[in-house]
Design a protein around this motif. Structure first.
Motif, PDB file in Angstrom:
ATOM      1  N   MET A   1     -11.504  -0.875   6.649  1.00  0.00           N
ATOM      2  CA  MET A   1     -10.469  -0.082   5.964  1.00  0.00           C
ATOM      3  C   MET A   1      -9.788   0.885   6.934  1.00  0.00           C
ATOM      4  O   MET A   1      -8.570   1.037   6.920  1.00  0.00           O
TER       5      MET A   1
ATOM      6  N   ARG B   1      -1.706  -2.450   7.819  1.00  0.00           N
ATOM      7  CA  ARG B   1      -1.786  -2.772   6.389  1.00  0.00           C
ATOM      8  C   ARG B   1      -0.469  -3.376   5.898  1.00  0.00           C
ATOM      9  O   ARG B   1      -0.463  -4.312   5.107  1.00  0.00           O
TER      10      ARG B   1
ATOM     11  N   ARG C   1     -13.980   2.617  -1.666  1.00  0.00           N
ATOM     12  CA  ARG C   1     -14.147   4.018  -1.228  1.00  0.00           C
ATOM     13  C   ARG C   1     -15.429   4.613  -1.825  1.00  0.00           C
ATOM     14  O   ARG C   1     -16.133   5.374  -1.161  1.00  0.00           O
TER      15      ARG C   1
ATOM     16  N   ASP D   1      -7.835   6.759   6.052  1.00  0.00           N
ATOM     17  CA  ASP D   1      -7.336   5.497   6.621  1.00  0.00           C
ATOM     18  C   ASP D   1      -5.803   5.493   6.751  1.00  0.00           C
ATOM     19  O   ASP D   1      -5.211   4.461   7.050  1.00  0.00           O
TER      20      ASP D   1
ATOM     21  N   GLY E   1      -9.636  -0.747  -4.162  1.00  0.00           N
ATOM     22  CA  GLY E   1      -9.637   0.328  -3.163  1.00  0.00           C
ATOM     23  C   GLY E   1     -10.619   1.428  -3.571  1.00  0.00           C
ATOM     24  O   GLY E   1     -11.431   1.891  -2.761  1.00  0.00           O
TER      25      GLY E   1
ATOM     26  N   GLN F   1       0.857  -1.182   0.000  1.00  0.00           N
ATOM     27  CA  GLN F   1       0.000   0.000   0.000  1.00  0.00           C
ATOM     28  C   GLN F   1       0.891   1.228   0.000  1.00  0.00           C
ATOM     29  O   GLN F   1       1.879   1.275   0.736  1.00  0.00           O
TER      30      GLN F   1
END
Ligand code: B4P
Length: 186
Positions: A55, A140, A38, A131, A34, A11
């Motif tokens: 998330m 993550r 979102r 996030d 992603g 990420q």
């Protein structure tokens, strides 16, 4: 024949940034899980409500949900005609198996956009998305090592893995990716 591409990477490695540019340049459909999540959060759908908490904590939305969303998208006419660039999917072995079942031999290339942990952490802190808190970023990156990094070998076993250095300006990284994709475009 439409091309089937996957972009992997930690990420914050710039997958989303580069995938959008590749899709523009090559006319393939950019499928970002992603971005899809979102959008669901913003729209306040049932999926969005469930995904937001996961998330924000830096977790992974369940394979069942993600596989369903992606399989549906892959069947839409623009993808069937133009090919696809998957960004952020697959992220777990269960997602990789579902993808193999959905697209069979239509996977041409999986790119691992390689950026070290210290650099992706700095980029995410600078980006400051909702996030992108220190705890969520750490979670993550942990999950990436545990769940997603093993997929690098999964793609390597299929003979379709390429590693691209993701350090440099956005233009420099894009030029590297373009050169590589040229080699598989049919
Ligand atoms: P994503 O949206 O996929 O991840 P991301 O953190 O945005 O990473 P990306 O690599 O796209 O970084 P970007 O281009 O923005 O996932 C978010 C969350 O959704 C996950 O944590 C998870 O909860 C959930 N999710 C998504 N897919 C899932 C799945 N399949 N299964 C389960 N859950 C899932 O780049 C980062 C920053 O770096 C930007 O600010 C950019 O401007 C900058 N940047 C880019 N290139 C640069 C360069 N060359 N030099 C300097 N900075 C650069």
């Amino acid at each position: 024949m439409p091309v089937g591409l996957v972009i992997l990477g930690r990420q914050g490695s710039g997958k989303g940034t580069q995938a959008a540019r590749i899709a523009d340049a090559r006319g393939v459909v950019h499928i970002s899980t992603g971005d899809m999540l979102r959008a669901a959060v913003t729209a306040g759908t049932e999926l969005g409500l469930a995904a937001k908490e996961i998330m924000d904590a830096g977790g992974l939305v369940s394979d069942d949900i993600m596989n369903g969303i992606v399989e549906e998208r892959l069947q839409e006419p623009d993808v069937v005609a133009g090919g696809f660039l998957l960004d952020g999917y697959p992220r777990t072995p269960g997602q990789a198996d579902a993808l193999a079942e959905a697209v069979g031999d239509q996977l041409d290339l999986a790119i691992n956009l390689d950026v070290p942990v210290a650099e992706v952490t700095a980029r995410m802190m600078a980006r400051g998305r909702e996030d992108d808190t220190p705890d969520s970023i750490a979670r993550r990156l942990e999950l990436y090592e545990a769940e997603t990094a093993p997929l690098i070998a999964w793609f390597e076993d299929r003979g379709i893995l390429a590693v691209v250095d993701g350090i440099g300006t956005e233009d420099e990284v894009f030029a590297r990716l373009q050169g590589l994709i040229e080699t598989v475009a049919r």
